[in-house]
Design an enzyme around this catalytic site. Structure first.
Site, PDB file in Angstrom:
ATOM      1  N   GLU A 145       0.934  -0.557  -5.133  1.00  0.00           N
ATOM      2  CA  GLU A 145      -0.042   0.499  -5.360  1.00  0.00           C
ATOM      3  C   GLU A 145       0.770   1.785  -5.453  1.00  0.00           C
ATOM      4  O   GLU A 145       1.120   2.401  -4.449  1.00  0.00           O
ATOM      5  CB  GLU A 145      -1.052   0.577  -4.217  1.00  0.00           C
TER       6      GLU A 145
ATOM      7  N   ASP B  42       0.820  -1.203   0.000  1.00  0.00           N
ATOM      8  CA  ASP B  42       0.000   0.000   0.000  1.00  0.00           C
ATOM      9  C   ASP B  42       0.861   1.263   0.000  1.00  0.00           C
ATOM     10  O   ASP B  42       1.942   1.292   0.587  1.00  0.00           O
ATOM     11  CB  ASP B  42      -0.893  -0.009   1.253  1.00  0.00           C
TER      12      ASP B  42
END
Length: 759
Positions: A488, A435
């Protein structure tokens, strides 16, 4: 590990009877004497080496002294190997001791304690055992290269062999707190009093350690950390492998008893060639998929659903422990602990194993970019910046109210790299989706001038974070070649999916945020206005081969007032449904792996909220209008996608894609051919406008017949059910740069796939 112990049949004698002592010994020549400074440090839990006072210690002139501290004890006896006992003398401050003679009196001492309530218990002295960490362990930790950190830090049930009393079972504890003045283990087993089990410092490693006999699986504990500034902080174990159910924050001593059944799956996975294999991912938040399901129930219900829908992989939003459910797991406090909200660590293992049994891979979201400031967790762990960078301009992410890891510190980098391996080896995860990578890469990410520090060359790149990501990816792939790492990353940082040996970051895949944003922006427009946004739907092919991509319609696109994908489609309910059908057909035809978040597979009406389950009612009764059709389409797309190599074998090469119509903005028409490495050819056609095209001419690369294998306009999908030719002949009439052409009926708001039949 074998501790030094008494030899059998040794005789013990009291060197002298000291009598009852209600105050400390003041004679420095007395064998049991220790000075006031040490006494003060012990009673304040600020002694770096309580083992040097407590336990057994030989004397130069022969014999030994033995001391123990037992809070609220009335009487303490030392049990000898022959079954006898020696009553210890009170030395003040609940410390008891005696002087012994004998040839060898070290190791594994057993105590009988009579408490003030006259209850008697027997235990072993924790200060009579050697350190449970070796020099190599400490060296590797200092160097940042202990790849199985969870094996040596944290709490571990174990047995230590003693010569006279046999194996002594207990739990060894070890924690890194380099700035602490003193550290103690606290829990129900000592009334949460830090004076009972102070730990010893293992020198410059910054590690504190103790073995506590009698403490076993299921015990709740924390570390009482006494800071240099004089404060006491009760902290959860950073390496705890199990936690209490939030909002409780204690760590739990645990062991795994799960027996894995997925050897065949792992062997197959590690031989996989992901670049040329299909990947269709169902992203799920375990706490809101259905009401009141834990890992154990999900192992039945979620696995069956994902299998029925035809996905190849499932992706869990973070399952590491987090205190606030509304963070969806992205504010991690227990990096080595599966969240206890949904069950035990072994029940999570059972869930992963159940997916593997059905041939479905499991990816988990992993959050090494930042961590929350909760007092009980990593923040200012020993009173000072330890896991976070000490300068707020690098150590805080103000937008999120979190700390940023100090990626340049060996021990911190080790903590994170080992954590990545931990989830792969202990829970058999098949992938890590990392993330917020962009926030790690840029020192000025979401910062104003004056709020960030440039790197050593004056640039904005976080070189320590780059090194960490490269090390993490290289280490993961060294041990688990078939495991995926996914970034990401929302910027144009070069080489995110390039190998580390070519100075790339080393990820396997990257979320294509640009494609997602442009596509949703285009689809949100009324078809009347889409002609002015045509470039948004075609632009992604300009950079399609710069990285290896996943096309994500993730949870982030259906929260915070953005609305659901259903709500973002223009028009009435029929047009919303038709829009979603063409959107999904476009995604499955476009180069890149696929990802849909829970509820999107049937066009959930409301945006996602973690506090309520997926709106399964959309599929039943009057609400089921159009949603059942969308669900069936996604299921069929998953099947078609995996059965047609043209849709996945050449995602990352220009050989796998060619436009046949990219410039008809006026009619909102798109078409392209996907080429498989086996020679398969698929023509993918999209009418994204409100007007049907009854006789639309397209150039194609081959003559012969093109068979319709997918049509989003079918009644099966609750479309208009326009009757289309199932096989269309291509003629040797050139068009749009191709030597052959076909003429198609393309209904409004629909998509079709045609497969070349080579005949």
């Amino acid at each position: 590990m074998k501790g030094e112990a008494w030899p059998k049949h040794t005789e013990f004698f009291l060197l002298e009877r000291l009598g009852y002592m209600s105050s400390p010994i003041t004679d420095p020549n007395h064998p049991l004497y220790f000075n006031d400074h040490n006494r003060a440090l012990l009673t304040q839990c600020r002694h770096y080496d309580p083992h040097s006072i407590y336990g057994w210690h030989p004397m130069e002139e022969g014999g030994a002294v033995f001391r123990t501290r037992q809070l609220n004890a009335k009487k303490v006896e030392l049990i000898t190997p022959d079954g006898g006992s020696i009553e210890l003398e009170p030395l003040g401050d609940d410390i008891f001791g005696t002087v012994l003679t004998g040839e060898n009196t070290g190791g594994g001492h057993k105590l009988r304690i009579t408490w003030n309530n006259d209850i008697t218990t027997e235990t072993y002295d924790p200060y009579s055992f050697w350190p449970t960490l070796g020099e190599l362990d400490m060296y590797l930790i200092r160097e940042g290269r202990h790849e199985r950190l969870w094996d040596v830090l944290g709490s571990h049930v174990c047995e230590i062999e003693t010569d006279n009393f046999g194996p002594v079972k207990g739990t060894r504890f070890a924690v890194w707190a380099p700035n602490a003045a003193g550290v103690a283990v606290i829990g129900d087993f000592c009334g949460w009093n830090p004076n009972q089990f102070p730990m010893r410092s293992l020198g410059s490693s910054g590690i504190w350690e103790i073995f506590i006999p009698g403490v076993g699986e299921g015990e709740v504990y924390k570390y009482a950390i006494h800071t240099q500034e004089g404060w006491r902080l009760d902290k959860a174990d950073p390496l705890a492998r199990r936690t209490e159910v939030p909002p409780r924050t204690g760590s739990i001593v645990t062991e795994s008893h799960y027996e894995w059944q997925d050897k065949e799956w792992l062997e197959k996975r590690d031989k996989a060639q992901h670049d040329v294999e299909p990947m269709s991912i169902y992203e799920v938040h375990l706490g809101s998929w259905r009401d009141d399901l834990g890992y154990k129930e999900l192992a039945t219900e979620l696995v069956a659903y994902v299998k029925e829908m035809g996905y190849t992989h499932v992706e869990f939003l973070p399952v590491a422990e987090h205190p606030f459910g509304g963070s969806w797991g992205y504010q991690v406090t227990g990096y080595y602990s599966p969240t206890a909200r949904w069950g035990t660590p072994d029940e999570l293992r059972e869930l992963v194993d159940a997916f593997h049994a059905e041939g479905i891979g499991v990816i988990m979201d992993w959050v090494p970019a930042h961590f929350p400031k909760d007092d009980f967790a990593l923040g200012r762990f020993d009173g000072r910046a330890v896991y976070e960078h000490p300068d707020w301009r690098r150590g805080e992410q103000k937008d999120w109210g979190t700390y940023v890891f100090d990626f340049g510190r060996n021990e911190v980098r080790n903590f994170l790299v080992a954590n990545a391996l931990y989830w792969l080896e202990e829970f058999h995860m098949d992938g890590l989706r990392v993330d917020a990578v962009a926030s790690m890469l840029y020192l000025d990410y979401s910062r104003e001038d004056g709020e960030w520090l440039p790197n050593q060359y004056g640039g904005r790149e976080n070189l320590d974070a780059v090194q960490f990501l490269q090390e993490m990816n290289a280490t993961v792939h060294k041990y688990h070649e078939g495991v995926l790492t996914i970034a990401e990353e929302s910027t144009s940082w070069p080489g995110v999916t390039a190998p580390t040996e070519y100075n790339g970051l080393g990820f396997n895949l990257k979320w294509n945020m640009g494609w997602m944003n442009d596509t949703l922006e285009y689809y949100s427009k009324d078809p009347v206005y889409r002609r002015y946004h045509h470039n948004e739907i075609t632009f992604a092919m300009v950079y399609a081969y710069s990285e290896h991509y996943i096309l994500p319609f993730s949870h982030d696109e259906v929260v915070h007032g953005k609305g659901s994908l259903w709500e973002r489609m223009p028009g009435d309910t029929w047009n919303k449904a038709a829009g979603l059908r063409t959107l999904y057909a476009f995604m499955y035809a476009h180069p890149g792996k696929k990802l849909l978040f829970q509820g999107q597979e049937f066009g959930q009406v409301m945006e996602w909220n973690e506090s309520r389950p997926v709106e399964w009612g959309n599929l039943t009764g009057w609400e089921g209008e159009f949603h059942v059709g969308i669900s069936q389409l996604v299921k069929d797309l998953n099947t078609l996608y995996q059965e047609n190599p043209a849709l996945f074998t050449q995602d990352n090469t220009p050989d796998g894609f060619a436009w046949t119509k990219s410039d008809d903005a006026e009619n909102n028409i798109l078409s392209f051919v996907r080429y498989g490495s086996d020679g398969e050819k698929l023509l993918c056609v999209f009418n994204l406008g409100g007007t049907s095209q009854l006789s639309y001419k397209l150039g194609v690369p081959e003559s012969g017949f093109w068979k319709c294998i997918m049509n989003t306009d079918l009644a099966t999908y609750e479309g208009a059910d326009n009757k289309l030719e199932q096989e269309v002949a291509a003629w040797d009439t050139g068009w749009d740069g191709y030597d052959h052409s076909i003429t198609l009926h393309i209904p409004a708001m629909s998509a079709q796939y045609y497969r070349w039949e080579n005949s």
